[in-house]
Write a protein that holds these residues in place. Sequence first.
Motif, PDB file in Angstrom:
ATOM      1  N   LYS A 292       4.640   7.808  -5.281  1.00 57.52           N
ATOM      2  CA  LYS A 292       5.061   9.491  -5.207  1.00 57.52           C
ATOM      3  C   LYS A 292       3.728  10.100  -5.271  1.00 57.52           C
ATOM      4  O   LYS A 292       3.609  11.224  -4.481  1.00 57.52           O
ATOM      5  N   GLU A 293       2.810   9.607  -5.806  1.00 55.82           N
ATOM      6  CA  GLU A 293       1.475  10.327  -6.111  1.00 55.82           C
ATOM      7  C   GLU A 293       0.754  10.604  -4.508  1.00 55.82           C
ATOM      8  O   GLU A 293       0.461  11.567  -4.049  1.00 55.82           O
ATOM      9  N   GLN A 294       0.903   9.461  -3.682  1.00 58.54           N
ATOM     10  CA  GLN A 294       0.531   9.388  -2.439  1.00 58.54           C
ATOM     11  C   GLN A 294       1.284  10.201  -1.678  1.00 58.54           C
ATOM     12  O   GLN A 294       0.659  10.943  -0.850  1.00 58.54           O
ATOM     13  N   GLN A 295       2.582  10.083  -1.761  1.00 62.69           N
ATOM     14  CA  GLN A 295       3.373  11.108  -1.081  1.00 62.69           C
ATOM     15  C   GLN A 295       3.117  12.502  -1.243  1.00 62.69           C
ATOM     16  O   GLN A 295       3.338  13.440  -0.442  1.00 62.69           O
ATOM     17  N   GLU A 296       2.936  13.168  -2.693  1.00 59.88           N
ATOM     18  CA  GLU A 296       2.762  14.226  -2.659  1.00 59.88           C
ATOM     19  C   GLU A 296       1.437  14.752  -2.279  1.00 59.88           C
ATOM     20  O   GLU A 296       1.272  15.904  -1.899  1.00 59.88           O
ATOM     21  N   GLN A 297       0.561  14.091  -1.947  1.00 62.90           N
ATOM     22  CA  GLN A 297      -0.852  14.442  -1.296  1.00 62.90           C
ATOM     23  C   GLN A 297      -0.605  14.043   0.126  1.00 62.90           C
ATOM     24  O   GLN A 297      -1.754  14.107   0.734  1.00 62.90           O
ATOM     25  N   VAL A 298       0.555  14.014   0.635  1.00 60.26           N
ATOM     26  CA  VAL A 298       0.659  13.666   2.010  1.00 60.26           C
ATOM     27  C   VAL A 298      -0.176  12.433   2.646  1.00 60.26           C
ATOM     28  O   VAL A 298      -0.712  12.521   3.519  1.00 60.26           O
ATOM     29  N   LYS A 299      -0.122  11.327   1.782  1.00 63.78           N
ATOM     30  CA  LYS A 299      -1.036  10.235   1.997  1.00 63.78           C
ATOM     31  C   LYS A 299      -0.125   9.056   2.189  1.00 63.78           C
ATOM     32  O   LYS A 299       1.069   9.132   1.610  1.00 63.78           O
ATOM     33  N   SER A 300      -0.506   7.986   2.922  1.00 69.86           N
ATOM     34  CA  SER A 300       0.145   6.797   3.245  1.00 69.86           C
ATOM     35  C   SER A 300       0.256   5.771   2.061  1.00 69.86           C
ATOM     36  O   SER A 300      -0.441   5.928   1.126  1.00 69.86           O
ATOM     37  N   HIS A 301       1.015   4.926   2.106  1.00 69.21           N
ATOM     38  CA  HIS A 301       1.158   3.755   0.996  1.00 69.21           C
ATOM     39  C   HIS A 301       1.631   2.692   1.743  1.00 69.21           C
ATOM     40  O   HIS A 301       2.403   2.669   2.868  1.00 69.21           O
ATOM     41  N   GLY A 302       1.682   1.606   1.237  1.00 71.73           N
ATOM     42  CA  GLY A 302       2.271   0.164   1.837  1.00 71.73           C
ATOM     43  C   GLY A 302       3.861   0.178   1.698  1.00 71.73           C
ATOM     44  O   GLY A 302       4.570   1.249   1.281  1.00 71.73           O
ATOM     45  N   PHE A 303       4.421  -1.012   1.988  1.00 74.01           N
ATOM     46  CA  PHE A 303       5.890  -0.886   1.887  1.00 74.01           C
ATOM     47  C   PHE A 303       6.313  -2.230   0.997  1.00 74.01           C
ATOM     48  O   PHE A 303       5.991  -3.346   1.046  1.00 74.01           O
ATOM     49  N   TYR A 304       6.545  -1.795  -0.345  1.00 71.51           N
ATOM     50  CA  TYR A 304       6.794  -2.817  -1.315  1.00 71.51           C
ATOM     51  C   TYR A 304       8.088  -3.383  -1.429  1.00 71.51           C
ATOM     52  O   TYR A 304       9.175  -2.723  -1.110  1.00 71.51           O
TER      53      TYR A 304
ATOM     54  N   ALA B 172      -0.994   1.524  -2.831  1.00 68.10           N
ATOM     55  CA  ALA B 172      -1.025   2.990  -2.679  1.00 68.10           C
ATOM     56  C   ALA B 172      -2.308   3.267  -1.578  1.00 68.10           C
ATOM     57  O   ALA B 172      -2.406   4.281  -1.002  1.00 68.10           O
ATOM     58  N   HIS B 173      -3.394   2.437  -1.758  1.00 65.46           N
ATOM     59  CA  HIS B 173      -4.330   2.559  -1.065  1.00 65.46           C
ATOM     60  C   HIS B 173      -4.629   1.858   0.157  1.00 65.46           C
ATOM     61  O   HIS B 173      -5.858   1.573   0.839  1.00 65.46           O
ATOM     62  N   ALA B 174      -3.469   0.925   0.710  1.00 65.76           N
ATOM     63  CA  ALA B 174      -3.342   0.168   1.620  1.00 65.76           C
ATOM     64  C   ALA B 174      -4.201   0.837   2.942  1.00 65.76           C
ATOM     65  O   ALA B 174      -4.963  -0.136   3.711  1.00 65.76           O
ATOM     66  N   GLU B 175      -4.068   2.046   3.330  1.00 69.40           N
ATOM     67  CA  GLU B 175      -4.604   2.452   4.398  1.00 69.40           C
ATOM     68  C   GLU B 175      -6.175   2.319   4.368  1.00 69.40           C
ATOM     69  O   GLU B 175      -6.923   2.238   5.277  1.00 69.40           O
TER      70      GLU B 175
END
Lengths: 303, 127
Positions: A158-170, A123-126
């Motif tokens: 999903k939590e990241q997406q709701e805050q319009v934030k990026s995440h890694g690729f699982y 979730a916090h990759a960036e």
Amino acid sequence: MDTELSLSRCSLEQRHQFRAASVNLAGGRKFSRFFSLVPKHHLSASERLETMLPTPSTSHVDYERIYEPAEDSFLLLDTISSESEKAFLQERFKLQVSGNVSSSPLVVEVGTGSGVVLSFVHAHAELIFGRSDILTAGVDVNRHACKATAVTVSIAEKEQQEQVKSHGFYIGNILGDLSTPIRPGSVDVLIFNPPYVPTPDLPALPGADDVEQTSYEVDSHLLALSYAGGADGMETTDRLLDELPNILSKDRGCAYILLCAQNKPEEVKDRVMSLDMNFSVETVGTSGKKAGWEKLQIIRIWR
Amino acid sequence: MKVLTLNFLTCAVKACKSSSDSFPLHPKDCELVSDELEVNSALLTNVLTRVDWKALTTTAAELGFPTLPATPPTPEELAGDEKMLKELHTLLMETQINEGKLVCGHCGHEYAVKEGIANFLLPNHLV
């Protein structure tokens, strides 16, 4: 395991007490899991929410068969997201290398359990790596843990997406023994919170068909595999260390491994140095300066 | 598991590690599912520079995907070829192996995939 198996008719509560007692006798571990004695310097999951990067939700996880996030898990989160480790990782995996774009790093967690650590990094990759094109994957010997990790990752995503934030690729979880299914030279960041409690015996590794069964005995066995480490609590960790020179990528591979005091960390570090002439090793996180039998540390191994 | 994951997996049997036949594993009787994901060309480009292209070509052919070119597209070629970008996105990012088997070309062992999770634990005689 024999003693645990003989308790199959006990109530749930008795089992918890037994496990707590047996672990205590074995010389340590993960006591916050059993006694809720969270040290003052360590924040609970809800407290962490306010001060640090959010901890992924694992409320869907069945802790009767999957290791519950505890002090050791949180130490990994705090260490990997610390300013010094972010600086190390961002330098190592920076996007532009002499005019070329560097390829996406692959992060593999061995023994994902609930998936709290992998989901956090995912979730916090960036924020951690300075780039979001991070591939994440997990391996666990417990099928329930593999499934739980996939769910934890998707909730965190999903939590990241709701805050319009990026995440890694699982890319998925694999049911397997440590790094045995991983292609040599492919792992850029390996994370391992091992079964580190010294125990008289090491629980047997399940075979290909054993893991498809469900019973109280199987669940207890899977939980035991998540904490019982055999002699010095190092029997499983030693097997992984032996494979590190093979599975870490040649140019930028690194690993974060959790140790407790009874694992004899200084001896472990000496051994790591002897595995590969290009390895360096350093303690990059500790559970605090309080002396005691439960002291934890994270070592970072890199080329 | 994503199709991409196959590019990072090998047979878990120790004796197979030194054989080039143990990579990539060969999908057999696979049920594929597809997640609809937005195309992320930066991610795809940076992933392509690390995949073993020859292995990916084999995997794509075995799963019945369109034949990949002999060499991987450069980032510039990919940026200018929307069809290729979409095809690779579908293959690597969207497609998952949900059920089936992964077979080692060296020892012939079949690893079962159930509910998207491949089981690499070995039967006792192979450990």
